[in-house]
Design a protein around this motif. Structure first.
Motif, short mmCIF file in Angstrom:
data_model
loop_
_atom_site.label_atom_id
_atom_site.label_comp_id
_atom_site.label_asym_id
_atom_site.label_seq_id
_atom_site.Cartn_x
_atom_site.Cartn_y
_atom_site.Cartn_z
N SER A 103 14.93 -3.40 -0.42
CA SER A 103 15.85 -3.41 0.68
C SER A 103 15.15 -2.60 2.07
N MET A 104 15.75 -1.54 2.50
CA MET A 104 15.15 -1.09 3.53
C MET A 104 13.56 -0.68 3.36
N GLY A 105 13.39 -0.29 2.09
CA GLY A 105 11.86 0.14 1.50
C GLY A 105 11.17 -1.02 1.66
N GLY A 106 11.42 -2.44 1.57
CA GLY A 106 10.79 -3.52 1.92
C GLY A 106 10.35 -3.67 3.47
N GLN A 107 11.37 -3.23 4.19
CA GLN A 107 11.08 -3.21 5.79
C GLN A 107 10.19 -2.15 5.94
N ILE A 108 10.02 -1.10 5.56
CA ILE A 108 8.90 -0.19 5.69
C ILE A 108 7.67 -0.77 5.21
N VAL A 109 7.53 -1.35 3.77
CA VAL A 109 6.40 -2.00 3.57
C VAL A 109 5.84 -2.94 4.49
N LEU A 110 6.61 -3.76 5.04
CA LEU A 110 6.26 -4.83 6.17
C LEU A 110 5.76 -4.23 7.27
N ASN A 111 6.42 -3.03 7.65
CA ASN A 111 5.66 -2.03 8.84
C ASN A 111 4.19 -1.75 8.49
N ILE A 112 3.97 -1.15 7.38
CA ILE A 112 2.77 -0.64 6.68
C ILE A 112 1.74 -1.99 6.79
N LEU A 113 2.17 -3.25 6.33
CA LEU A 113 1.33 -4.27 6.23
C LEU A 113 1.02 -4.79 7.75
N HIS A 114 1.69 -4.41 8.78
CA HIS A 114 1.69 -4.80 10.07
C HIS A 114 0.44 -3.64 10.77
N MET A 115 0.99 -2.41 10.10
CA MET A 115 0.17 -1.39 11.08
C MET A 115 -1.17 -1.42 10.56
N VAL A 116 -1.23 -1.24 9.06
CA VAL A 116 -2.65 -1.17 8.40
C VAL A 116 -2.81 -2.36 7.27
N PRO A 117 -3.25 -3.57 7.60
CA PRO A 117 -3.14 -4.57 6.90
C PRO A 117 -4.20 -4.48 5.79
N GLU A 118 -5.23 -3.73 5.88
CA GLU A 118 -6.29 -3.61 4.83
C GLU A 118 -5.85 -2.69 3.59
N LEU A 119 -4.83 -2.12 3.84
CA LEU A 119 -4.41 -0.94 2.87
C LEU A 119 -3.88 -1.49 1.74
N ALA A 120 -3.37 -2.76 1.69
CA ALA A 120 -2.76 -3.35 0.42
C ALA A 120 -3.22 -4.69 0.09
N ASP A 121 -3.54 -4.78 -1.40
CA ASP A 121 -3.93 -6.11 -1.86
C ASP A 121 -2.94 -7.15 -1.84
N GLU A 122 -1.79 -6.68 -2.16
CA GLU A 122 -0.44 -7.35 -2.00
C GLU A 122 0.83 -6.65 -2.13
N ALA A 123 1.83 -7.35 -1.78
CA ALA A 123 3.11 -6.52 -1.75
C ALA A 123 4.24 -7.43 -2.47
N ILE A 124 5.24 -6.74 -2.88
CA ILE A 124 6.49 -7.21 -3.35
C ILE A 124 7.37 -6.60 -2.79
N LEU A 125 8.20 -7.65 -2.27
CA LEU A 125 9.62 -7.28 -1.31
C LEU A 125 10.76 -7.75 -2.22
N VAL A 126 11.71 -6.80 -2.70
CA VAL A 126 12.68 -6.89 -3.36
C VAL A 126 13.94 -6.78 -2.56
N CYS A 127 14.66 -7.87 -2.26
CA CYS A 127 15.55 -8.08 -1.28
C CYS A 127 15.63 -7.18 -0.19
N THR A 128 14.45 -7.55 0.62
CA THR A 128 14.06 -6.62 1.77
C THR A 128 14.96 -6.71 3.07
N SER A 129 15.53 -5.80 3.65
CA SER A 129 16.13 -5.76 4.81
C SER A 129 15.46 -6.52 5.89
N SER A 130 16.10 -7.31 6.59
CA SER A 130 15.12 -8.01 7.69
C SER A 130 16.05 -8.32 8.66
N TYR A 131 15.44 -8.50 9.85
CA TYR A 131 16.07 -9.21 11.11
C TYR A 131 17.39 -8.14 11.45
N LEU A 132 17.62 -7.21 11.16
CA LEU A 132 18.70 -6.13 11.55
C LEU A 132 18.11 -5.45 13.12
#
Length: 276
Positions: A103-132
């Protein structure tokens, strides 16, 4: 091989952050779990025992939720929450991470991937809040009224934990007193409502499509077909806007996927982390 868990609080980025860290010498991979709005590490209590057998696991209570701090000075923006998560992973000197956000945590993950793309090998987004979008200006201005947090508390009391769970779970038979009390516990003190009032002011828009297009990290999207909170069409749009993603729809499942499908999530995590 599992090691003794490290469970506690750490001052990070100007606030006290509660975490649960489960080391595992047999694994180089660390799973970082980030919960959703009005939730906490509690939401992953069925998934963590499965994951910690195979991976190192770090589960975080995002401020002001769960057992983390409720500060009158912290900025509760997605960008700053993402920065707080990043700094906690640096504190533990973690590498080769898979971020999982619900949910909202997925949006935080997306921010992390945008800010520091090299930090994660991959991500799993579960019912991620988006476009709010950000809260409307009148609501932001109202949040500066003294004692506005009492209005926030009144809204929460009217909505109620049980009603929220009925909205987010497809299978209502899973709802019991332990679940209700687990989600209710952090909201028994007034400090959380003062912090939520600050979140109304600080929360920015979700990442727009042009930014999502720039994220190259492999992202697995898991969505409940009966999600009322963030409907499946949001997941379908997010899957199109992310350039390296895959969407899997879970049948007869609502928004609270970690509650309803922990075993399935675990299997998808194992498959996704092993994928080339």
């Amino acid at each position: 091989m599992e090691q003794a868990a490290s469970i506690g609080h750490q001052p990070i980025n100007g606030i006290d952050v509660y975490y649960e860290y489960y080391p595992n010498k047999a694994s180089e991979k660390t799973i970082v779990l980030i919960h959703g709005f009005l939730s906490s590490t509690f939401t992953y209590r069925h998934l963590i025992p499965l994951l910690k057998k195979d991976y190192q696991v770090l589960s975080i209570d995002l401020p002001p939720f769960g057992k983390s701090g409720k500060s009158h000075h912290y900025t509760y923006s997605y960008k700053n929450l993402a920065q707080t998560v990043i700094k906690l992973t640096e504190y533990f000197k973690l590498k080769k991470m898979t971020f999982i956000g619900h949910s909202m945590g997925g949006q935080i993950v997306l921010n992390i991937l945008h800010m520091v793309p090299e930090l994660a090998d991959e991500a799993i987004l579960v019912c991620t809040s988006s476009y709010l979008k950000r809260s409307k200006l009148p609501l932001i201005l109202l949040s500066y009224i003294p004692y506005f947090h009492h209005i926030v508390k009144y809204w929460f009391a009217r909505t109620g934990v049980k009603k929220n769970l009925q909205e987010t779970l497809y299978n209502h038979d899973l709802i019991n007193e332990d679940m209700i009390n687990g989600y209710l516990q952090p909201f028994l003190q007034n400090e959380i409502f003062v912090a939520l009032t600050r979140m109304i002011r600080h929360r920015e828009d979700d990442l727009p499509p042009k930014v999502l297009n720039q994220i190259k990290t492999p992202c697995l999207l898991l969505w409940g077909d009966h999600d009322k909170s963030i409907p499946l069409h949001i997941g379908e749009k997010l899957n199109k806007d992310l350039t390296n993603s895959k969407l899997i729809v879970l049948k007869e499942t609502g928004h609270a996927v970690p509650e309803e499908r922990p075993t399935e999530i675990y299997q998808y995590i194992r498959e996704w982390c092993q994928a080339p």
